[in-house]
Write a protein that holds these residues in place. Structure first.
Motif, PDB file in Angstrom:
ATOM      1  N   THR A 240     -29.699-113.456 -78.583  1.00 56.26           N
ATOM      2  CA  THR A 240     -30.993-113.657 -77.920  1.00 56.26           C
ATOM      3  C   THR A 240     -31.577-115.030 -78.231  1.00 56.26           C
ATOM      4  O   THR A 240     -32.499-115.466 -77.555  1.00 56.26           O
ATOM      5  N   ASP A 241     -31.054-115.689 -79.261  1.00 57.12           N
ATOM      6  CA  ASP A 241     -31.526-117.044 -79.591  1.00 57.12           C
ATOM      7  C   ASP A 241     -30.451-118.101 -79.360  1.00 57.12           C
ATOM      8  O   ASP A 241     -30.705-119.285 -79.536  1.00 57.12           O
ATOM      9  N   GLY A 242     -29.248-117.687 -79.010  1.00 60.41           N
ATOM     10  CA  GLY A 242     -28.157-118.638 -78.821  1.00 60.41           C
ATOM     11  C   GLY A 242     -27.362-118.842 -80.100  1.00 60.41           C
ATOM     12  O   GLY A 242     -27.781-118.450 -81.194  1.00 60.41           O
ATOM     13  N   LEU A 243     -26.184-119.430 -79.930  1.00 61.99           N
ATOM     14  CA  LEU A 243     -25.284-119.665 -81.062  1.00 61.99           C
ATOM     15  C   LEU A 243     -24.823-121.117 -80.996  1.00 61.99           C
ATOM     16  O   LEU A 243     -24.105-121.500 -80.080  1.00 61.99           O
ATOM     17  N   LYS A 244     -25.239-121.911 -81.962  1.00 62.81           N
ATOM     18  CA  LYS A 244     -24.890-123.338 -81.929  1.00 62.81           C
ATOM     19  C   LYS A 244     -23.386-123.552 -82.086  1.00 62.81           C
ATOM     20  O   LYS A 244     -22.847-124.554 -81.640  1.00 62.81           O
ATOM     21  N   HIS A 245     -22.706-122.607 -82.734  1.00 62.08           N
ATOM     22  CA  HIS A 245     -21.287-122.808 -83.010  1.00 62.08           C
ATOM     23  C   HIS A 245     -20.385-122.319 -81.890  1.00 62.08           C
ATOM     24  O   HIS A 245     -19.169-122.354 -82.024  1.00 62.08           O
ATOM     25  N   ASN A 246     -20.938-121.813 -80.799  1.00 67.67           N
ATOM     26  CA  ASN A 246     -20.082-121.280 -79.732  1.00 67.67           C
ATOM     27  C   ASN A 246     -20.484-121.861 -78.384  1.00 67.67           C
ATOM     28  O   ASN A 246     -21.547-121.546 -77.858  1.00 67.67           O
ATOM     29  N   LYS A 247     -19.606-122.694 -77.822  1.00 68.76           N
ATOM     30  CA  LYS A 247     -19.945-123.369 -76.563  1.00 68.76           C
ATOM     31  C   LYS A 247     -19.674-122.499 -75.341  1.00 68.76           C
ATOM     32  O   LYS A 247     -20.004-122.895 -74.226  1.00 68.76           O
ATOM     33  N   TYR A 248     -19.047-121.355 -75.547  1.00 70.50           N
ATOM     34  CA  TYR A 248     -18.674-120.520 -74.401  1.00 70.50           C
ATOM     35  C   TYR A 248     -19.766-119.523 -74.029  1.00 70.50           C
ATOM     36  O   TYR A 248     -19.669-118.845 -73.025  1.00 70.50           O
ATOM     37  N   ARG A 249     -20.768-119.401 -74.891  1.00 75.52           N
ATOM     38  CA  ARG A 249     -21.775-118.366 -74.669  1.00 75.52           C
ATOM     39  C   ARG A 249     -23.165-118.970 -74.517  1.00 75.52           C
ATOM     40  O   ARG A 249     -23.528-119.906 -75.230  1.00 75.52           O
ATOM     41  N   SER A 250     -23.928-118.393 -73.619  1.00 77.43           N
ATOM     42  CA  SER A 250     -25.321-118.783 -73.437  1.00 77.43           C
ATOM     43  C   SER A 250     -26.195-117.788 -74.185  1.00 77.43           C
ATOM     44  O   SER A 250     -25.792-116.663 -74.432  1.00 77.43           O
ATOM     45  N   LYS A 251     -27.408-118.194 -74.507  1.00 73.36           N
ATOM     46  CA  LYS A 251     -28.333-117.186 -75.021  1.00 73.36           C
ATOM     47  C   LYS A 251     -28.814-116.302 -73.864  1.00 73.36           C
ATOM     48  O   LYS A 251     -28.648-116.648 -72.696  1.00 73.36           O
ATOM     49  N   CYS A 252     -29.393-115.167 -74.199  1.00 71.08           N
ATOM     50  CA  CYS A 252     -29.879-114.236 -73.187  1.00 71.08           C
ATOM     51  C   CYS A 252     -31.147-114.778 -72.542  1.00 71.08           C
ATOM     52  O   CYS A 252     -32.073-115.174 -73.238  1.00 71.08           O
ATOM     53  N   TYR A 253     -31.138-114.804 -71.225  1.00 70.79           N
ATOM     54  CA  TYR A 253     -32.321-115.260 -70.488  1.00 70.79           C
ATOM     55  C   TYR A 253     -33.106-114.114 -69.868  1.00 70.79           C
ATOM     56  O   TYR A 253     -33.967-114.348 -69.027  1.00 70.79           O
ATOM     57  N   GLY A 254     -32.782-112.894 -70.258  1.00 73.44           N
ATOM     58  CA  GLY A 254     -33.566-111.765 -69.773  1.00 73.44           C
ATOM     59  C   GLY A 254     -33.633-111.671 -68.263  1.00 73.44           C
ATOM     60  O   GLY A 254     -34.663-111.350 -67.695  1.00 73.44           O
ATOM     61  N   ARG A 255     -32.491-111.916 -67.622  1.00 73.75           N
ATOM     62  CA  ARG A 255     -32.502-111.996 -66.164  1.00 73.75           C
ATOM     63  C   ARG A 255     -32.657-110.648 -65.490  1.00 73.75           C
ATOM     64  O   ARG A 255     -33.050-110.570 -64.341  1.00 73.75           O
ATOM     65  N   GLY A 256     -32.231-109.602 -66.182  1.00 73.68           N
ATOM     66  CA  GLY A 256     -32.364-108.304 -65.551  1.00 73.68           C
ATOM     67  C   GLY A 256     -31.142-107.869 -64.796  1.00 73.68           C
ATOM     68  O   GLY A 256     -31.238-107.160 -63.812  1.00 73.68           O
ATOM     69  N   ALA A 257     -29.972-108.286 -65.222  1.00 72.68           N
ATOM     70  CA  ALA A 257     -28.756-107.809 -64.570  1.00 72.68           C
ATOM     71  C   ALA A 257     -28.044-106.798 -65.464  1.00 72.68           C
ATOM     72  O   ALA A 257     -26.996-106.292 -65.109  1.00 72.68           O
ATOM     73  N   CYS A 258     -28.620-106.495 -66.618  1.00 76.36           N
ATOM     74  CA  CYS A 258     -27.908-105.711 -67.632  1.00 76.36           C
ATOM     75  C   CYS A 258     -27.716-104.253 -67.229  1.00 76.36           C
ATOM     76  O   CYS A 258     -26.679-103.678 -67.467  1.00 76.36           O
ATOM     77  N   GLY A 259     -28.736-103.656 -66.644  1.00 78.06           N
ATOM     78  CA  GLY A 259     -28.660-102.238 -66.343  1.00 78.06           C
ATOM     79  C   GLY A 259     -28.081-101.965 -64.978  1.00 78.06           C
ATOM     80  O   GLY A 259     -28.031-100.834 -64.541  1.00 78.06           O
ATOM     81  N   ARG A 260     -27.656-102.992 -64.294  1.00 75.94           N
ATOM     82  CA  ARG A 260     -27.349-102.810 -62.884  1.00 75.94           C
ATOM     83  C   ARG A 260     -25.976-102.194 -62.636  1.00 75.94           C
ATOM     84  O   ARG A 260     -25.735-101.555 -61.653  1.00 75.94           O
ATOM     85  N   ARG A 261     -25.042-102.439 -63.492  1.00 79.04           N
ATOM     86  CA  ARG A 261     -23.701-101.938 -63.233  1.00 79.04           C
ATOM     87  C   ARG A 261     -23.009-101.684 -64.550  1.00 79.04           C
ATOM     88  O   ARG A 261     -23.627-101.743 -65.590  1.00 79.04           O
ATOM     89  N   ALA A 262     -21.718-101.398 -64.483  1.00 79.22           N
ATOM     90  CA  ALA A 262     -21.000-101.034 -65.704  1.00 79.22           C
ATOM     91  C   ALA A 262     -20.934-102.230 -66.648  1.00 79.22           C
ATOM     92  O   ALA A 262     -19.902-102.828 -66.882  1.00 79.22           O
ATOM     93  N   GLY A 263     -22.080-102.561 -67.239  1.00 80.67           N
ATOM     94  CA  GLY A 263     -22.141-103.629 -68.222  1.00 80.67           C
ATOM     95  C   GLY A 263     -21.719-104.965 -67.637  1.00 80.67           C
ATOM     96  O   GLY A 263     -21.830-105.199 -66.448  1.00 80.67           O
ATOM     97  N   GLY A 264     -21.269-105.843 -68.510  1.00 84.94           N
ATOM     98  CA  GLY A 264     -20.755-107.106 -68.026  1.00 84.94           C
ATOM     99  C   GLY A 264     -21.823-108.174 -67.982  1.00 84.94           C
ATOM    100  O   GLY A 264     -22.829-108.016 -67.316  1.00 84.94           O
ATOM    101  N   CYS A 265     -21.605-109.248 -68.746  1.00 88.08           N
ATOM    102  CA  CYS A 265     -22.585-110.330 -68.811  1.00 88.08           C
ATOM    103  C   CYS A 265     -21.833-111.609 -68.508  1.00 88.08           C
ATOM    104  O   CYS A 265     -21.023-112.048 -69.320  1.00 88.08           O
ATOM    105  N   GLY A 390     -35.013-106.841 -67.731  1.00 94.71           N
ATOM    106  CA  GLY A 390     -34.565-108.112 -68.281  1.00 94.71           C
ATOM    107  C   GLY A 390     -34.063-107.986 -69.708  1.00 94.71           C
ATOM    108  O   GLY A 390     -33.545-108.927 -70.275  1.00 94.71           O
ATOM    109  N   ARG A 391     -34.224-106.801 -70.257  1.00 90.00           N
ATOM    110  CA  ARG A 391     -33.775-106.569 -71.635  1.00 90.00           C
ATOM    111  C   ARG A 391     -32.341-106.064 -71.644  1.00 90.00           C
ATOM    112  O   ARG A 391     -31.970-105.273 -70.786  1.00 90.00           O
ATOM    113  N   PRO A 392     -31.548-106.460 -72.639  1.00 91.32           N
ATOM    114  CA  PRO A 392     -30.174-105.966 -72.709  1.00 91.32           C
ATOM    115  C   PRO A 392     -30.096-104.463 -72.994  1.00 91.32           C
ATOM    116  O   PRO A 392     -29.032-103.870 -72.881  1.00 91.32           O
TER     117      PRO A 392
END
Lengths: 596, 188
Positions: A240-265, A390-392
């Motif tokens: 939720t705050d991001g990871l400085k050591h990992n360039k492949y991942r973004s922090k959570c922006y609370g977009r609201g796609a989490c509950g929509r389908r079988a997981g997957g971010c 928007g919450r995971p």
């Protein structure tokens, strides 16, 4: 804001003529963690994954509006998802004799199934036999972490020392103090959002920013607190705050796609094994990845009796191939690793490798699901809606049974996962009738609904087991698993309490109950299979030692959920990764000392 | 952000002219065949879906959201060599026929030929069996309603105009109340 996405690293050339330091079988939470820890220690690792490497962002498309999809997110109509009724009235293999082009487990019933159809296995290609069981499998780089529910909980000594607490089953060969430093490592390396509550039965982690609670959840939390119970914001394996050591991942922006389908971010704020563990491991230069590699046997050096590699089927060509290594690490998921152990028969290991105890495949445990409650918090009807999806995740109610008091009807415990508030799709099924009133009532209650379902510990029992079916093989010619697994009396009594308590907790909080269900879902529904190659101190009654190392074959490790001694009622993924981290450090130490 | 705004504006702009156009459809325009359903079946389905989720002062209804076309498109994709899909297709044809049959029994005319009051009476009788369907028309009500709701609430009009869903956007902070700010409650 533009989202920058780092490309996956270029894969190293696979060399099947060389002897790697370690082969890791499976690329989900456990295999990814093994690859990360071993390569960070400088070991050359060959990671074998049965499925494909998918273009996962193209699969998930989590920002796509349903009306921009030709079938509003549904999978092609020639495919079918097995439903609860079918699981109950039929026996596996569920796809036998079907006219459907593809058959998937129940997960594909969920809205948005078109986005997960290439991640889950087609039951036609991958049958199993025996008693009814909803076995959800993902064959793709990352496995089930591509679509997991993200609830990231720690177990406690109420779990690790459960036998000492209530006399049933076996204690784990470790305690919370042994694993706590590794939970910390997992938290810090992968990111977890949560709120510290100071519970000894569900320890806090090294949390990033917590999600928040909406008004009905706060109401329930405060009401439960009066009874000495807890409702805490969903502890999500999401950075939720991001990871400085990992360039492949973004922090959570609370977009609201989490509950929509079988997981997957597809911004990878939620942990998945490829971006969280495997790509960084590839960047060390020590990881070689081979997908489409279906392992069918752990091979054995006939002189030493040690594992010397694996035999696998190449998915693309159907050819049988072998790979060699000093150490073999199985992480193919609880039941697939168990299948591999049982399939690895030789004159030296007639019951399957690592199975002198006869316990491989037994003590199968998981979580029982079904009892649930849904209701409405009337003060919120017609109020402005908040962007709750928007919450995971929404909230979790940890266990409260059998802590200080003893329940007269059952041992162990259950917790609840809940959701509430506004989502992309309103609740349409509970409103009766049609017309203007129907439409308006749906609009009015949106955001005011709240619901939750229980996850209860299924006791590890020797007689609950899987074995190799002597006749049936899968698409690749590999013999399949046969289930002999049934919930018992303790689970049934626990579920009765689960249903009653759920309803009572809502009523106590002033939430009007619209729906209350006590029906138990088919075995397997929780997707938390555990225990079939358990750890223990006694080689006669356990398969692995406290470092997930085979008692019989010292250079063979099984680092997934099959090693768990009991199921707890808390979700297993974070524990799987903490254990794998601890065991793989031990592995690297031992290999360095020449002990393997 | 931009993409979503454009979509929302597009949906709102489309909804305005669609409403009167849609209302005129059943009365004036020659019925058009769907990909699977015939022209009369499409006209009937369109009328039924609009009665289930009508246009009101807040937003467009099922007709504006083209729910009948969505259901028809779905049925058209069903592979008839798969028994379950063939049966479901037939269920829709039979269900629509049952609505007309119920309408004839009640007032001597097909559903679309009947007065709005008669149409309402037929659909009300169907809905009366929502929990315990007995007649063929009643058995058709639940799939009709479920698929109308699904088609409508996954449409642009349903999501943006009717439900005013604000998600699928980046947020700096999660919605809701920070648990750390809540008053502590002691067990009683």
């Amino acid at each position: 804001m533009t989202l920058l996405r780092a490309e996956a690293p270029r894969p190293k050339e696979v060399d099947l003529t060389r002897r790697y330091d370690a082969i890791v079988v499976g690329s989900g939470a456990a295999g990814g963690m093994a690859a990360h820890v071993l390569t960070s220690r400088g070991l050359d690792v060959l990671l074998l994954e049965a499925g494909k490497k998918l273009d996962i962002e193209a699969e998930l498309r989590s920002m796509e509006w349903p009306y921009d999809h030709p079938r509003r997110g549904e999978m092609p109509y020639t495919s079918h998802a097995i439903n609860q009724n079918e699981y109950q009235i039929r026996k596996p293999p569920y796809a036998k004799g079907t006219a459907w082009k593809s058959v998937y487990s129940y997960v594909q019933e969920w809205s948005g199934s078109d986005y997960s159809k290439n991640i889950l296995v087609d039951e036609k290609d991958h049958p199993y036999t025996g008693t009814p069981y909803a076995w959800v499998r993902a064959r793709a780089l990352g496995g089930k972490t591509n679509i997991w529910g993200r609830l990231a909980l720690r177990l406690s000594d109420y779990d690790f020392k459960a036998k000492s607490h209530d006399g049933y089953g076996d204690d784990w060969p470790i305690s919370y103090a042994d694993l706590a430093p590794y939970y910390d490592k997992v938290d810090l390396y992968l990111g977890i959002g949560g709120h510290a509550e100071g519970l000894d039965y569900m320890p806090d982690g090294r949390f990033q920013r917590s999600t928040r609670l909406n008004a009905s959840e706060v109401r329930l939390r405060q009401s439960l607190a009066r009874r000495g119970r807890m409702l805490t914001p969903y502890r999500a394996g999401v950075t939720t705050d991001g990871l400085k050591h990992n360039k492949y991942r973004s922090k959570c922006y609370g977009r609201g796609a989490c509950g929509r389908r079988a997981g997957g971010c597809d911004i990878h704020a939620a942990f998945d094994s490829p971006t969280g563990l495997i790509y960084p491991a590839m960047d060390t230069g020590h990881l070689t990845l081979r997908t489409g590699s279906i392992c069918r046997e752990v091979t054995v050096d006939p002189v030493t009796g040690k594992a010397d590699g694996v035999a696998f089927v190449d998915m693309a060509t159907g050819r049988s191939l072998e790979a060699k290594a000093k150490v073999v690490v199985l992480a193919a998921s609880t039941l697939e690793s168990t299948r591999l152990l049982l399939l690895s028969k030789s004159s030296r290991y007639p019951n399957g490798i690592g199975n002198s105890s006869g316990h491989v495949g037994h003590n199968f445990c998981e979580h029982v699901m079904g009892p649930s409650v849904g209701g409405i918090y009337k003060d919120l009807i017609g109020k402005p809606r908040t962007l709750d999806d928007g919450r995971p995740g929404a909230f979790y109610i940890p266990r409260f049974s059998n802590l200080k008091d003893k329940d007269p009807n059952f041992i162990r415990a259950y917790g609840f996962e809940g959701g509430s508030g506004t989502g992309m799709f309103p609740h349409t099924t509970s409103a009766p009738g049609f017309g203007k009133n129907y439409k308006q009532s749906i609009r009015a209650i949106e955001g005011a609904t709240i619901g939750m379902g229980g996850f209860g510990e299924v006791l590890a029992r020797y007689e609950n087991a899987v074995s190799i079916d002597p006749e049936v093989v899968d698409k690749h010619g590999v013999p399949v698993l046969r289930f002999s697994f049934k919930f018992g009396d303790n689970e049934k009594k626990m579920c009765a309490d689960m249903a009653a308590q759920a309803k009572q907790m809502f009523e106590d909080a002033g939430i009007e109950v619209l729906q209350s269900d006590g029906e138990i879902l088919t075995e397997g529904w929780s997707i938390h299979e555990l225990g079939t190659a358990r750890m223990g101190n006694d080689p006669k009654t356990s398969v692995l030692n406290q470092f997930q190392q085979s008692h019989d074959v010292k250079n063979l490790f099984v680092v997934d959920g099959s090693s768990h001694v009991s199921a707890s009622c808390q979700n297993p993924t974070w524990t799987i990764m903490a254990l794998a981290w601890r065991s793989c450090e031990h592995l690297a130490d031992e290999l360095g000392k020449g002990h393997l | 952000m931009k993409r979503r705004d454009a979509l929302k504006l597009g949906a709102a702009a489309a909804a305005v002219p669609l409403l009167p156009q849609g209302l005129a459809f059943a009365a004036e325009a020659a019925p058009v065949a769907g990909k699977f359903l015939s022209a009369p079946e499409m006209a009937l389905l369109d009328a039924l879906t609009e009665m289930i989720i009508p246009a009101d002062e807040h937003s467009g209804g099922a007709r504006a959201a083209r729910v009948a076309a969505y259901i028809d498109g779905r049925l058209a994709e069903y592979d008839p060599t798969i028994p379950d899909l063939r049966a479901e297709r037939e269920q829709w044809k039979a269900g629509l026929a049952a609505v007309d049959a119920a309408s004839r029994t009640a007032g001597g005319k097909t559903f679309l030929e009947s007065t709005p009051e008669q149409q309402l009476a037929v659909l009300t009788a169907m809905a009366a069996g929502e929990k315990d369907a007995k007649t063929d028309a009643q058995k058709f009500f639940r799939p009709l309603k479920d698929w109308t709701a699904r088609g409508y609430y996954t449409s642009s009009i349903g999501i943006h105009d009717e439900m005013e869903y604000k998600g699928n956007v980046m947020q700096d902070e999660y919605a809701g109340i920070d648990v750390a700010t809540l008053p502590k409650v002691e067990p009683q």
